[in-house]
Design a protein around this motif. Sequence first.
Motif, short mmCIF file in Angstrom:
data_model
loop_
_atom_site.label_atom_id
_atom_site.label_comp_id
_atom_site.label_asym_id
_atom_site.label_seq_id
_atom_site.Cartn_x
_atom_site.Cartn_y
_atom_site.Cartn_z
N TYR A 119 38.83 38.26 -42.09
CA TYR A 119 38.22 38.17 -43.67
C TYR A 119 39.65 38.43 -44.37
N SER A 120 39.62 37.73 -45.40
CA SER A 120 40.43 38.01 -46.55
C SER A 120 40.11 37.73 -47.84
N SER A 121 40.61 38.50 -48.78
CA SER A 121 40.22 38.31 -50.38
C SER A 121 41.62 38.83 -50.88
N ILE A 122 41.40 37.99 -52.10
CA ILE A 122 42.57 38.41 -53.10
C ILE A 122 41.96 38.63 -54.51
N ASP A 123 42.35 39.48 -55.41
CA ASP A 123 42.24 39.47 -56.73
C ASP A 123 43.19 39.61 -57.46
N ALA A 124 43.85 38.57 -58.12
CA ALA A 124 45.14 38.56 -58.79
C ALA A 124 44.89 38.05 -60.25
N GLY A 125 45.16 38.61 -61.28
CA GLY A 125 45.12 37.82 -62.57
C GLY A 125 43.84 37.02 -62.93
N GLY A 126 42.90 37.60 -62.69
CA GLY A 126 41.57 36.67 -62.96
C GLY A 126 41.25 35.91 -61.95
N PHE A 127 42.06 35.74 -60.91
CA PHE A 127 41.51 34.84 -59.73
C PHE A 127 41.24 35.84 -58.64
N LYS A 128 39.87 35.47 -58.07
CA LYS A 128 39.22 36.10 -57.18
C LYS A 128 38.92 34.89 -56.03
N GLY A 129 39.31 35.34 -54.60
CA GLY A 129 38.96 34.35 -53.54
C GLY A 129 39.41 34.63 -52.17
N ASN A 130 39.72 33.83 -51.49
CA ASN A 130 40.35 34.13 -50.13
C ASN A 130 41.74 33.81 -50.11
N LEU A 131 42.47 34.28 -49.12
CA LEU A 131 43.79 34.00 -49.03
C LEU A 131 44.22 32.74 -48.28
N SER A 132 43.31 31.87 -48.28
CA SER A 132 43.65 30.50 -47.51
C SER A 132 44.86 29.88 -47.86
N LEU A 133 45.60 29.97 -48.95
CA LEU A 133 46.71 29.36 -49.30
C LEU A 133 48.07 30.21 -48.49
N LEU A 134 47.66 31.44 -48.51
CA LEU A 134 48.71 32.68 -47.83
C LEU A 134 48.34 32.82 -46.27
N ASN A 135 47.38 32.49 -45.86
CA ASN A 135 46.91 33.05 -44.49
C ASN A 135 47.98 32.89 -43.62
N GLY A 136 48.47 31.72 -43.28
CA GLY A 136 49.76 31.73 -42.45
C GLY A 136 50.88 32.53 -42.65
N GLU A 137 51.36 32.81 -43.96
CA GLU A 137 52.28 33.79 -44.11
C GLU A 137 51.88 35.28 -44.13
N ALA A 138 50.53 35.43 -44.34
CA ALA A 138 50.25 36.84 -44.26
C ALA A 138 50.02 37.21 -42.87
N MET A 139 49.38 36.38 -42.07
CA MET A 139 49.39 36.53 -40.71
C MET A 139 50.63 36.58 -39.83
N SER A 140 51.80 35.75 -40.37
CA SER A 140 53.17 36.05 -39.85
C SER A 140 53.68 37.51 -40.07
N VAL A 141 53.47 37.90 -41.21
CA VAL A 141 53.90 39.27 -41.46
C VAL A 141 53.15 40.37 -40.59
N ILE A 142 51.98 40.21 -40.32
CA ILE A 142 51.05 41.18 -39.80
C ILE A 142 51.32 41.19 -38.25
#
Length: 184
Positions: A119-142
């Motif tokens: 599961y992933s979610s992001i709340d940034a500057g009025g945008f709420k949604g999942n991290l689909s755009l950043l999933n690869g990079e976020a998972m690489s960090v993790i």
Amino acid sequence: MRIFLFVVTLLLTACSSTQGISVYSFTNSEVESVLNQQLPKLKKEVSLMGLPVDFEVNSLQVNIGPDKREVVVLGFDSNAKINALLFEYPVRLALQIEGSPFYDSSKKAIFLRDIRLLYSSIDAGGFKGNLSLLNGEAMSVINNFLAANPVYKLDTSNPRVALLSKIPLNMKIREGKIELIPSL
């Protein structure tokens, strides 16, 4: 010859008395405590899309062996500030991942591998949604963080644990805890 027989008898007695007995275990809360100590290391490593990120974990949840599966589920609720073009953009991130625990006898620690994003979610500057755009990079960090940092390390300053860590161990995952058992 008598000494040799005595030592062999002691070893056989020890092996038969520990066979199948859980000699060391740790729980969800103990893993949470270790991970909370590791989180400052993660703060140093985080950057997304090449931008530096000031990262702070608000809460961390650990669930060992949910639904009798041999996995560990980690949930993070965090705040981040992305620094770009002299501005700071506040971001709230929520992640839930799972991985398969394994015992590394040389490091006397439990690590997670085969990490999967649940599961992933992001709340940034009025945008709420999942991290689909950043999933690869976020998972690489993790993945990089969990490859280098154990979720639990045996306390070898305890003489009992130090002795236990010198013999081959099997690991069993139970709901809410991990058990290390001599494989003699």
